[in-house]
Design a protein around this motif. Structure first.
Motif, PDB file in Angstrom:
ATOM      1  N   UNK A  29       7.064  -8.418 -18.370  1.00  0.00           N
ATOM      2  CA  UNK A  29       6.360  -9.576 -17.841  1.00  0.00           C
ATOM      3  C   UNK A  29       4.890  -9.527 -18.233  1.00  0.00           C
ATOM      4  N   UNK A  30       4.433 -10.614 -18.828  1.00  0.00           N
ATOM      5  CA  UNK A  30       3.028 -10.733 -19.186  1.00  0.00           C
ATOM      6  C   UNK A  30       2.428 -11.882 -18.375  1.00  0.00           C
ATOM      7  N   UNK A  31       1.437 -11.569 -17.566  1.00  0.00           N
ATOM      8  CA  UNK A  31       0.791 -12.578 -16.738  1.00  0.00           C
ATOM      9  C   UNK A  31      -0.395 -13.168 -17.506  1.00  0.00           C
ATOM     10  N   UNK A  32      -0.418 -14.468 -17.632  1.00  0.00           N
ATOM     11  CA  UNK A  32      -1.508 -15.154 -18.320  1.00  0.00           C
ATOM     12  C   UNK A  32      -2.339 -15.918 -17.286  1.00  0.00           C
ATOM     13  N   UNK A  33      -3.411 -16.559 -17.731  1.00  0.00           N
ATOM     14  CA  UNK A  33      -4.332 -17.192 -16.789  1.00  0.00           C
ATOM     15  C   UNK A  33      -4.076 -18.677 -16.572  1.00  0.00           C
ATOM     16  N   UNK A  34      -3.182 -19.254 -17.373  1.00  0.00           N
ATOM     17  CA  UNK A  34      -2.932 -20.687 -17.256  1.00  0.00           C
ATOM     18  C   UNK A  34      -1.514 -20.973 -17.744  1.00  0.00           C
ATOM     19  N   UNK A  35      -0.843 -21.915 -17.084  1.00  0.00           N
ATOM     20  CA  UNK A  35       0.547 -22.230 -17.426  1.00  0.00           C
ATOM     21  C   UNK A  35       0.689 -22.745 -18.858  1.00  0.00           C
ATOM     22  N   UNK A  36      -0.293 -23.488 -19.338  1.00  0.00           N
ATOM     23  CA  UNK A  36      -0.242 -23.961 -20.722  1.00  0.00           C
ATOM     24  C   UNK A  36      -0.196 -22.764 -21.680  1.00  0.00           C
ATOM     25  N   UNK A  37      -0.991 -21.740 -21.388  1.00  0.00           N
ATOM     26  CA  UNK A  37      -1.019 -20.537 -22.214  1.00  0.00           C
ATOM     27  C   UNK A  37       0.322 -19.807 -22.180  1.00  0.00           C
ATOM     28  N   UNK A  38       1.009 -19.855 -21.031  1.00  0.00           N
ATOM     29  CA  UNK A  38       2.307 -19.187 -20.914  1.00  0.00           C
ATOM     30  C   UNK A  38       3.307 -19.784 -21.903  1.00  0.00           C
TER      31      UNK A  38
END
Length: 204
Positions: A29-38
């Motif tokens: 799992x990689x947590x990103x800072x914004x859903x668009x980036x995910x």
């Protein structure tokens, strides 16, 4: 069987049980800072590795934040599974005349339907295994693309009896190009004086 190696996610209250399940699963799992980036990360991951990724996001603005990334997946035929959290079924405003009842409630499915191969809200908990498998198969068969499942909080938190799960056999076949289409193409190519062929991602 679903074989997802990785998830790009943004945690939130509307998907908190899904996030907890990720912690217990074998998915990286990689947590990103914004859903668009995910979703953009899912696109890059598929382009680099040829493997489909999952995205776990929350309800309301969490879902709408994905739209630019989702459109990129859709237009470039990149398979991905997006799973959004949703308010509890008892807090849904559908057919009540209210805009919103649950916290940050929003019915994301009508919004994403034109940018996905398949989009569905899970209302029957016993359909969850079937729908996950179905969505995965749709994403990778034929012209590839993103799929979306919306899961209410109360279903996320449930203990489901595996014996009650719906397990219908799913069969998908890749489309077969008709011989007549190939012959027509050959004829057009022979007649062309300056042929230009534009080949898209679907030719792989």
């Amino acid at each position: 069987t679903c074989a997802l190696p990785i998830s790009f996610t943004v945690s939130g209250g509307g998907c908190i049980h899904l996030i907890d399940s990720l912690r217990k699963s074998k998915l990286s799992t990689i947590c990103v800072h914004h859903e668009q980036a995910a979703l953009m990360a899912s696109e890059g991951y598929y382009r680099m590795n040829g493997k489909i990724a999952a995205n776990i996001i929350t309800t309301g603005p969490g879902g709408t934040n994905t739209l630019t990334g989702l459109l990129g997946l859709w237009l470039d035929s990149i398979p991905s599974i997006i799973v959004s959290g949703q308010v509890q079924r008892s807090q849904m405003s559908k057919n009540t005349g209210c805009r919103q009842i649950g916290d940050q409630e929003f019915d994301i499915i009508p919004v994403v339907k034109t940018m996905t191969k398949y989009a569905k809200s899970i209302i029957n908990p016993n359909e969850i295994l079937q729908e996950l498998e179905y969505a995965y198969q749709i994403a990778i068969h034929g012209r590839k693309g993103p799929v979306w499942l919306d899961i209410p909080l109360d279903i996320q938190a449930m203990e489901i009896d595996e014996n009650q799960l719906i397990k219908e056999k799913i069969e998908f076949k890749n489309p077969i190009i008709e011989t007549s289409s190939i012959l027509k193409f050959e004829k057009l190519l022979e007649q062309a004086k300056k042929p230009l062929i534009i080949i898209g991602n679907g030719i792989r």
